[in-house]
Design a protein around this motif. Structure first.
Motif, mmCIF file in Angstrom:
data_model
loop_
_atom_site.group_PDB
_atom_site.id
_atom_site.type_symbol
_atom_site.label_atom_id
_atom_site.label_comp_id
_atom_site.label_asym_id
_atom_site.label_seq_id
_atom_site.Cartn_x
_atom_site.Cartn_y
_atom_site.Cartn_z
ATOM 1 N N ASP A 105 -3.694 14.056 -5.057
ATOM 2 C CA ASP A 105 -4.755 14.404 -5.999
ATOM 3 C C ASP A 105 -4.875 13.367 -7.107
ATOM 4 O OD1 ASP A 105 -5.308 16.741 -4.606
ATOM 5 O OD2 ASP A 105 -3.862 17.922 -5.757
ATOM 6 N N ASP A 106 -3.737 12.697 -7.408
ATOM 7 C CA ASP A 106 -3.736 11.713 -8.496
ATOM 8 C C ASP A 106 -3.828 10.272 -7.997
ATOM 9 O OD1 ASP A 106 -1.252 11.824 -7.365
ATOM 10 O OD2 ASP A 106 -0.125 11.908 -9.253
ATOM 11 N N ALA A 107 -4.192 10.078 -6.721
ATOM 12 C CA ALA A 107 -4.419 8.716 -6.210
ATOM 13 C C ALA A 107 -5.743 8.213 -6.778
ATOM 14 C CB ALA A 107 -4.457 8.713 -4.688
ATOM 15 N N ASP A 111 -10.137 1.618 -11.766
ATOM 16 C CA ASP A 111 -11.194 1.980 -12.724
ATOM 17 C C ASP A 111 -11.137 3.462 -13.094
ATOM 18 O OD1 ASP A 111 -12.134 3.219 -10.443
ATOM 19 O OD2 ASP A 111 -14.116 2.271 -10.489
ATOM 20 N N GLY A 112 -10.135 4.178 -12.570
ATOM 21 C CA GLY A 112 -9.950 5.583 -12.906
ATOM 22 C C GLY A 112 -10.594 6.564 -11.956
ATOM 23 N N SER A 113 -11.437 6.103 -11.040
ATOM 24 C CA SER A 113 -12.076 7.004 -10.083
ATOM 25 C C SER A 113 -11.101 7.365 -8.961
ATOM 26 C CB SER A 113 -13.341 6.362 -9.500
ATOM 27 O OG SER A 113 -13.025 5.143 -8.846
ATOM 28 N N ALA A 114 -11.375 8.459 -8.257
ATOM 29 C CA ALA A 114 -10.464 8.962 -7.230
ATOM 30 C C ALA A 114 -10.524 8.128 -5.952
ATOM 31 C CB ALA A 114 -10.804 10.409 -6.914
ATOM 32 N N VAL A 115 -9.353 7.896 -5.370
ATOM 33 C CA VAL A 115 -9.280 7.295 -4.037
ATOM 34 C C VAL A 115 -9.524 8.417 -3.039
ATOM 35 C CG1 VAL A 115 -7.801 6.147 -2.348
ATOM 36 C CG2 VAL A 115 -7.643 5.518 -4.765
ATOM 37 N N THR A 116 -10.430 8.208 -2.106
ATOM 38 C CA THR A 116 -10.793 9.267 -1.166
ATOM 39 C C THR A 116 -10.481 8.892 0.277
ATOM 40 O OG1 THR A 116 -13.046 8.452 -0.780
ATOM 41 C CG2 THR A 116 -12.699 9.896 -2.702
ATOM 42 N N ALA A 117 -10.499 9.897 1.129
ATOM 43 C CA ALA A 117 -10.308 9.657 2.563
ATOM 44 C C ALA A 117 -11.439 8.787 3.102
ATOM 45 C CB ALA A 117 -10.256 10.993 3.300
ATOM 46 N N GLN A 118 -12.622 8.921 2.508
ATOM 47 C CA GLN A 118 -13.758 8.096 2.923
ATOM 48 C C GLN A 118 -13.495 6.611 2.643
ATOM 49 O OE1 GLN A 118 -14.009 10.930 1.215
ATOM 50 N NE2 GLN A 118 -15.596 12.245 2.098
ATOM 51 N N ASP A 119 -12.738 6.326 1.573
ATOM 52 C CA ASP A 119 -12.408 4.940 1.258
ATOM 53 C C ASP A 119 -11.556 4.333 2.368
ATOM 54 O OD1 ASP A 119 -13.720 4.917 -1.239
ATOM 55 O OD2 ASP A 119 -11.978 5.800 -2.232
ATOM 56 N N PHE A 120 -10.616 5.103 2.889
ATOM 57 C CA PHE A 120 -9.772 4.627 3.988
ATOM 58 C C PHE A 120 -10.586 4.469 5.268
ATOM 59 C CE2 PHE A 120 -6.258 5.868 1.255
ATOM 60 C CZ PHE A 120 -5.298 4.907 1.549
ATOM 61 N N GLU A 121 -11.419 5.466 5.566
ATOM 62 C CA GLU A 121 -12.251 5.371 6.772
ATOM 63 C C GLU A 121 -13.146 4.143 6.694
ATOM 64 O OE1 GLU A 121 -15.754 7.781 9.246
ATOM 65 O OE2 GLU A 121 -14.795 8.723 7.509
ATOM 66 N N VAL A 228 -3.315 -13.596 -12.033
ATOM 67 C CA VAL A 228 -2.616 -12.722 -12.964
ATOM 68 C C VAL A 228 -2.935 -11.270 -12.618
ATOM 69 C CG1 VAL A 228 -2.342 -12.005 -15.374
ATOM 70 C CG2 VAL A 228 -2.678 -14.430 -14.818
ATOM 71 N N ALA A 229 -1.893 -10.446 -12.569
ATOM 72 C CA ALA A 229 -2.065 -9.012 -12.352
ATOM 73 C C ALA A 229 -1.340 -8.268 -13.469
ATOM 74 C CB ALA A 229 -1.510 -8.602 -10.999
ATOM 75 N N GLU A 230 -1.956 -7.219 -13.975
ATOM 76 C CA GLU A 230 -1.363 -6.421 -15.035
ATOM 77 C C GLU A 230 -1.097 -5.006 -14.537
ATOM 78 O OE1 GLU A 230 -3.761 -6.654 -18.547
ATOM 79 O OE2 GLU A 230 -3.805 -8.853 -18.536
ATOM 80 N N LYS A 231 -0.206 -4.307 -15.200
ATOM 81 C CA LYS A 231 0.155 -2.948 -14.811
ATOM 82 C C LYS A 231 -1.094 -2.071 -14.745
ATOM 83 C CE LYS A 231 3.186 0.915 -16.085
ATOM 84 N NZ LYS A 231 4.290 1.361 -16.972
ATOM 85 N N ASN A 232 -1.211 -1.329 -13.657
ATOM 86 C CA ASN A 232 -2.338 -0.433 -13.447
ATOM 87 C C ASN A 232 -1.980 0.952 -13.984
ATOM 88 O OD1 ASN A 232 -4.523 1.061 -12.558
ATOM 89 N ND2 ASN A 232 -4.019 0.887 -10.378
ATOM 90 N N GLU A 233 -2.473 1.286 -15.146
ATOM 91 C CA GLU A 233 -2.145 2.560 -15.780
ATOM 92 C C GLU A 233 -2.704 3.750 -14.999
ATOM 93 O OE1 GLU A 233 -0.057 2.993 -18.045
ATOM 94 O OE2 GLU A 233 0.220 0.955 -18.803
ATOM 95 N N ASN A 234 -3.649 3.489 -14.107
ATOM 96 C CA ASN A 234 -4.222 4.569 -13.300
ATOM 97 C C ASN A 234 -3.483 4.783 -11.983
ATOM 98 O OD1 ASN A 234 -6.527 5.563 -14.862
ATOM 99 N ND2 ASN A 234 -7.334 3.494 -14.615
ATOM 100 N N TYR A 235 -2.457 3.966 -11.717
ATOM 101 C CA TYR A 235 -1.660 4.118 -10.500
ATOM 102 C C TYR A 235 -0.856 5.416 -10.595
ATOM 103 C CZ TYR A 235 2.023 3.122 -7.063
ATOM 104 O OH TYR A 235 2.915 3.188 -6.009
#
Length: 540
Positions: A105-107, A111-121, A228-235
């Motif tokens: 639920d917290d994936a 940008d803060g939006s939800a990762v969905t099953a549709q994203d994987f498909e 450069v990559a920075e810590k993802n606070e939304n992870y």
């Protein structure tokens, strides 16, 4: 699932906690409070990543960045075992051919939006879409309808990847696959955000606007300079991430990046200059880690003189691999007389040891084979040969040594040429070469992922060599559930490959590292570059 499949797929990892400056990583001993330590780490990527796009990356440099800024349904723990990542639950059907994944639920995306099953498909079908041109699409061929769609022989609707709702992804396989969890940790299976990809065809070319779902997010990409990559606070698991910033420099010259490490400009380097390995071996900052892959020279079998099998074998037998690894590379590499590296345990012992060697160094026999091959082709003189390698000091030194060995052991003068990595990949993909350096690293510990390289339909096979028998043996091995039969089919396939010899195996890899004692919890995989997800700086 059979236990042997799970065990062979478990990629060994080496995790290290490095000591602080005063002999331990205790905060008081180092004289620095953890709160006051700037949690930034600088690595060296060696070169410009060709593609920071999960669908398009085929190299370890791009994969190194992708592994830190994305996460698949599964990820790896500190010991290198596959564990659930963006998914919180995975269920397999009784026949082992259908998997149902439930996303966390917290994936979330960076940008803060939800990762969905549709994203994987969407992401997986994008990899398979022939118009995408993904060279790693074949890794999805275990999925029902995937190969047919990728080859233009079936519709996308038949691909066995379906988002039932925002959190439920169903995957249908052609046959049970015991190492599916391991496979799904690979970057080719990472999700991508449909709106981003379709809204900008160059979405993965720059850091601006880039969105990912891993422990870090890319914030800068100065081409040919640094990422450069920075810590993802939304992870979802950001509490495990200690570093606030990771920088990958792009320094190709080994002497230069070694000096940068010594001066503190780089915190971790790999592939040390060959002339410093011996002196650094006693250094507590030094590590020598086995790496499941093979360094080789590919032949273009469609260009003379390597159209002739005897000429190819002559070039393989003329190299003195022991001299190369002892005097040039100096990092404990194992001389290679086959393609599959050591590291896969079978009921008969290590796969490589059980399979044995397919040839040996023999200058006299090499000269004889070269003469016979030339006679078969009607050549009174051997066509001019150019050996191509990608720009790096170590590759140059090896190529120069190989050049001398061919002159001494075969009486053949070859030319050398080099190109930057991205250009080099394009050149070899177009088969615009005669003989070229390449390395291949297995994404998991099974001979199949090594031998896949020379499949006839594999876009990674840049030699022009194809064998229906070879392809058939590997296809049979991948669905064979009996371990002994599985490995025997792999041995049979490797034998076909080594008889044809479309390449020269040189050595099986190790990786040499120097890591600053200011950092702890860096993980050193056997088939990836260092993972710094858990790394932390313990002193300034």
């Amino acid at each position: 699932m059979k236990k042997w499949l799970w065990s062979l797929a478990a990629v060994l990892m080496l995790s290290s906690i490095l000591a602080g400056c005063s002999g331990g990583n205790d905060e008081k001993a180092s004289g620095t409070s953890a709160k006051n330590v700037k949690q930034e780490l600088t690595l060296n990527a060696l070169s410009e990543p060709p593609a920071i796009d999960p669908a398009m990356a085929t190299d370890t440099t791009s994969g190194w960045v992708l592994d830190h800024i994305f996460e698949g349904l599964y990820t790896k723990d500190k010991e290198g075992k596959p564990v659930l990542g963006a998914a919180k639950e995975a269920k397999a059907s009784e026949d082992g051919k259908t998997y149902t994944f439930i996303l966390r639920d917290d994936a979330k995306w960076s940008d803060g939006s939800a990762v969905t099953a549709q994203d994987f498909e969407y992401a997986w079908k994008r990899v398979l879409n022939p118009e995408t041109g993904s060279q790693f699409a074949f890794y999805l061929y275990y999925i029902k309808g995937a190969e047919e769609y990728n080859k233009g022989k079936g519709p996308v609707e038949n691909v066995g990847v379906t988002a039932k709702d925002d959190k439920t992804l169903v995957v249908e396989l052609n046959a049970p696959l015991g190492y599916l969890n391991e496979l799904l940790t690979m970057w080719t299976f990472y999700p991508v955000k449909k709106e981003l990809v379709e809204g900008n065809k160059n979405w993965a070319a720059e850091a601006a606007g880039y969105i990912s779902n891993g422990p870090f997010k890319m914030t800068e990409w100065k081409h040919d300079s640094q990422v450069v990559a920075e810590k993802n606070e939304n992870y979802w698991n950001n509490k495990e991430v200690n570093l606030t910033k990771v920088t990958w420099k792009m320094v190709t010259d080994a002497t230069t990046y070694y000096q940068m490490y010594k001066s503190g400009e780089l915190d971790l380097i790999q592939t040390l200059p060959t002339d410093v390995v011996a002196q650094e071996e006693s250094n507590k900052e030094f590590k020598n880690v086995p790496y499941f892959g093979t360094y080789m020279y590919m032949f273009n079998v469609e260009k003379a003189p390597f159209t002739n099998a005897k000429v190819r074998r002559a070039f393989a037998m003329a190299l003195d691999r022991e001299a190369l690894t002892k005097n040039i590379t100096k990092a404990g590499e194992a001389p290679a007389y086959a393609f599959v590296p050591p590291g896969v345990e079978t009921s008969k012992g290590d796969f490589r040891k059980a399979g044995g060697e397919y040839f040996k160094k023999d200058a006299a026999e090499a000269k004889k084979l070269l003469k016979e091959g030339m006679a078969e082709e009607g050549w009174t003189t051997l066509p001019e040969v150019t050996l191509l390698y990608n720009t790096a000091e170590n590759h140059k030194k090896i190529a120069e040594a190989v050049q001398e060995m061919y002159k001494k052991n075969l009486g053949v003068n070859i030319k050398l040429a080099n190109q930057e990595w991205k250009t080099y990949l394009d050149t070899t993909a177009q088969k615009n070469y005669q003989m070229a350096r390449m390395g291949w690293i297995g994404v998991l510990l099974d001979p199949a992922v090594i031998l896949d390289y020379y499949l006839g339909e594999s876009p990674n096979n840049r030699t022009g060599w194809k064998s229906e028998k070879y392809d058939s043996l590997i296809a049979q091995a991948k669905v064979e559930q009996d371990p002994d039969k599985h490995f025997q089919l792999m041995h049979d396939a490797e034998k076909v490959l080594m008889e044809a010899m479309p390449f020269v195996p040189v050595y099986h890899y190790t990786n040499t590292y120097l890591t600053s004692p200011k950092f702890a919890d860096v993980v050193y995989p056997y088939n990836r570059y260092p993972n710094v997800k858990w790394a932390k700086k313990v002193s300034e």
